[in-house]
Design an enzyme around this catalytic site. Structure first.
Site, PDB file in Angstrom:
ATOM      1  N   LYS A 296       2.372   9.535  -8.607  1.00 56.21           N
ATOM      2  CA  LYS A 296       1.230   8.752  -9.100  1.00 56.21           C
ATOM      3  C   LYS A 296       0.671   7.874  -7.980  1.00 56.21           C
ATOM      4  O   LYS A 296      -0.543   7.816  -7.765  1.00 56.21           O
ATOM      5  CB  LYS A 296       1.669   7.886 -10.281  1.00 56.21           C
TER       6      LYS A 296
ATOM      7  N   ARG B  35      -4.022   6.983  -4.508  1.00 54.34           N
ATOM      8  CA  ARG B  35      -4.450   6.537  -3.176  1.00 54.34           C
ATOM      9  C   ARG B  35      -5.213   7.654  -2.468  1.00 54.34           C
ATOM     10  O   ARG B  35      -6.257   7.430  -1.854  1.00 54.34           O
ATOM     11  CB  ARG B  35      -3.241   6.129  -2.332  1.00 54.34           C
TER      12      ARG B  35
ATOM     13  N   GLY C 150      -2.923   0.504 -13.258  1.00 59.45           N
ATOM     14  CA  GLY C 150      -2.932  -0.462 -12.153  1.00 59.45           C
ATOM     15  C   GLY C 150      -3.285   0.197 -10.835  1.00 59.45           C
ATOM     16  O   GLY C 150      -3.964  -0.394  -9.992  1.00 59.45           O
TER      17      GLY C 150
ATOM     18  N   ASP D  39      10.465   0.403  -9.638  1.00 58.89           N
ATOM     19  CA  ASP D  39      10.257   1.357 -10.736  1.00 58.89           C
ATOM     20  C   ASP D  39      11.524   2.166 -11.013  1.00 58.89           C
ATOM     21  O   ASP D  39      11.958   2.302 -12.158  1.00 58.89           O
ATOM     22  CB  ASP D  39       9.086   2.302 -10.430  1.00 58.89           C
TER      23      ASP D  39
ATOM     24  N   ARG E  65       8.780  -5.490 -18.548  1.00 58.53           N
ATOM     25  CA  ARG E  65       9.890  -4.539 -18.565  1.00 58.53           C
ATOM     26  C   ARG E  65      11.259  -5.213 -18.624  1.00 58.53           C
ATOM     27  O   ARG E  65      12.215  -4.599 -19.093  1.00 58.53           O
ATOM     28  CB  ARG E  65       9.810  -3.621 -17.341  1.00 58.53           C
TER      29      ARG E  65
ATOM     30  N   ARG F  66       7.952   4.623 -18.534  1.00 54.26           N
ATOM     31  CA  ARG F  66       9.299   4.516 -17.953  1.00 54.26           C
ATOM     32  C   ARG F  66      10.349   4.109 -18.987  1.00 54.26           C
ATOM     33  O   ARG F  66      11.508   4.509 -18.897  1.00 54.26           O
ATOM     34  CB  ARG F  66       9.309   3.566 -16.762  1.00 54.26           C
TER      35      ARG F  66
ATOM     36  N   LYS G 266       1.550   9.067 -19.003  1.00 52.03           N
ATOM     37  CA  LYS G 266       1.064   8.256 -17.877  1.00 52.03           C
ATOM     38  C   LYS G 266       1.481   8.858 -16.536  1.00 52.03           C
ATOM     39  O   LYS G 266       0.739   8.779 -15.564  1.00 52.03           O
ATOM     40  CB  LYS G 266       1.578   6.821 -18.012  1.00 52.03           C
TER      41      LYS G 266
END
Length: 427
Positions: free
Chosen positions: A22, A27, A96, A313, A344, A386, A411
């Site tokens: 991702k 990017r 984000g 993450d 989270r 997640r 996602k």
């Protein structure tokens, strides 16, 4: 609400080629859009976040074509800053990786653009980035709550001397770094506070270099960027596999292997989250590295006490792996879990307790002691991909687990549960 109950899994074995990263996908899409020339991106992630970026680029007049499976994108660059065809509103969901870089890139030139998203996006702080962009001349208004989206951007960014707070999210620095080369003036970016998730900055610098722009990095404290530059297409670019997504399969191998091999990342990967494999090794698993694969074989797992700032993450996966480790596991320096898709730290502590773990939730740490026997629970996922994937690991016990709203994995990994089932032997 939709739910999915995973029955106990006796063994996990096999190989999986990972969907694209991702972080790298979004990017690469933005840089390809800003670059001169045509770029062919392969192994692009097909997910909600990437779709939000693609929709935004399309609204900004960028031409691209997608393969039927949406993993190849042929994109024609704009050869400079993105231009809106008039006043424009872009809806970016809870992405984000689209919101932050676009908020910066769209401050180049004279656009009038509103960036908005889902209710959770309006709770994710962006004030530090806005403050930095304003120092560089950007004209930005908050439309609802101070320091949070939605934002109205009216261009004006020219570069200069800028300070950015690095303590909440590295995406703010990433956004500034990607935008600064296209500003008319040279930019000096000074980082104040401890920079979180530093390896994500390496992804940004690596990709910028691929698109022909290098900048001076002084110990991640100061970055010097020449203005008036252009990005140039590298032609073809292969998006490496998502190292955060690899964490669930590697952990499954550590807990109930067999051996699990993930391909698409390896020792040559630019993503910091590959270091997750080192953590599993510390816990007792056996890890084998190749240039484009990582394999994990089951071991007797024991608890660890570690600073996880470098892999925020993937560190979530260690929190559920800790349920299978002997002793009490402590994950430290993870405050930025609180500003992700959900808080989270709170979510993880709450759901771990449901399956019987003893949990201490600190301001920036979590301490987990596993129960003698896991309990069957309905796991809330907080619309966070997640959370759903982490708690699937509970099924690697003699207890089922029920995941609420399992489709939230879209996602980053729409077919996650199918892939896990493919590699699993039921108990």
């Amino acid at each position: 609400m939709e739910s999915l109950t995973l029955q106990p899994i006796a063994r996990v074995d096999g190989a999986i080629n990972l969907p694209g990263s991702k972080s790298v996908s979004n990017r690469a899409l933005l840089l390809a859009a800003l670059a001169c020339g045509k770029t062919v991106l392969t192994n692009l992630l097909d997910s909600d976040d990437v779709r939000h970026m693609l929709n935004a680029l399309s609204a900004l007049g960028i031409n691209y074509t997608l393969s039927a499976d949406r993993t190849r994108c042929d994109i024609t660059g704009n050869g400079g800053p993105l231009r809106a065809p008039g006043a424009l509103e872009l809806f970016l969901g809870n992405a984000g990786t689209a919101m932050r870089p676009l908020a910066a890139a769209l401050c180049l030139g004279q656009n009038e653009i509103v960036l908005t998203g889902e209710p959770r996006m309006k709770e994710r702080p962006i004030g530090h980035l806005v403050d930095s962009l304003r120092q560089g001349g950007a004209n930005i208004d908050y439309l609802e709550q101070e320091n949070y989206p939605p934002l109205r951007l009216r261009g004006g960014f020219i570069g200069g001397d800028i300070e950015v707070d690095g303590s909440v999210s590295s995406q703010f620095l990433t956004a500034l770094l990607m935008t600064a080369p296209l500003a008319p003036k040279d930019t000096i970016i000074r980082v104040k506070g401890e920079l979180v998730s530093k390896p994500y900055i390496d992804i940004t610098l690596n990709l910028m270099k691929t698109f022909g722009v290098e900048i001076a990095n002084h110990h991640y404290q100061q970055f010097v960027v020449k203005g008036g530059q252009q990005y140039h297409s590298p032609g073809r670019y292969l998006v490496e596999g998502d190292a955060s997504s690899a964490s669930y399969f590697l952990a499954a191998g550590a807990i109930k292997g067999g051996t699990v091999k993930v391909t698409g990342i390896g020792r040559k990967s630019m993503q910091g989250d590959i270091r997750f494999a080192d953590v599993l090794e510390k816990m007792g698993a056996t890890i084998t590295w190749g240039d484009d694969f990582i394999a994990c074989t089951r071991g007797e797992l024991h608890a660890i006490d570690m600073d996880m700032n470098h892999i925020p993450d993937a560190a979530m996966t260690i929190a559920t792996t800790a349920l299978f480790a002997k002793g009490t596991t402590t994950l430290r320096n993870i405050y930025n879990w609180r500003v992700k898709e959900t808080d989270r730290l709170f979510a993880m502590a709450t759901e771990l307790r449901k399956v019987g773990a003893e949990v201490e939730e600190g301001h920036d740490y979590i301490r987990i002691t596993p129960p003698a026997k896991l309990q069957h629970a309905d796991i809330g996922t907080y619309n966070d991909h997640r959370m759903a994937m982490c708690f699937s690991l509970v099924a690697l016990s003699d207890t089922p687990v029920t995941i609420l709203d399992p489709k939230c994995t879209a996602k980053t990994f729409p077919d996650y549960f199918e892939q896990l089932a493919r590699m699993s032997t039921p108990a």
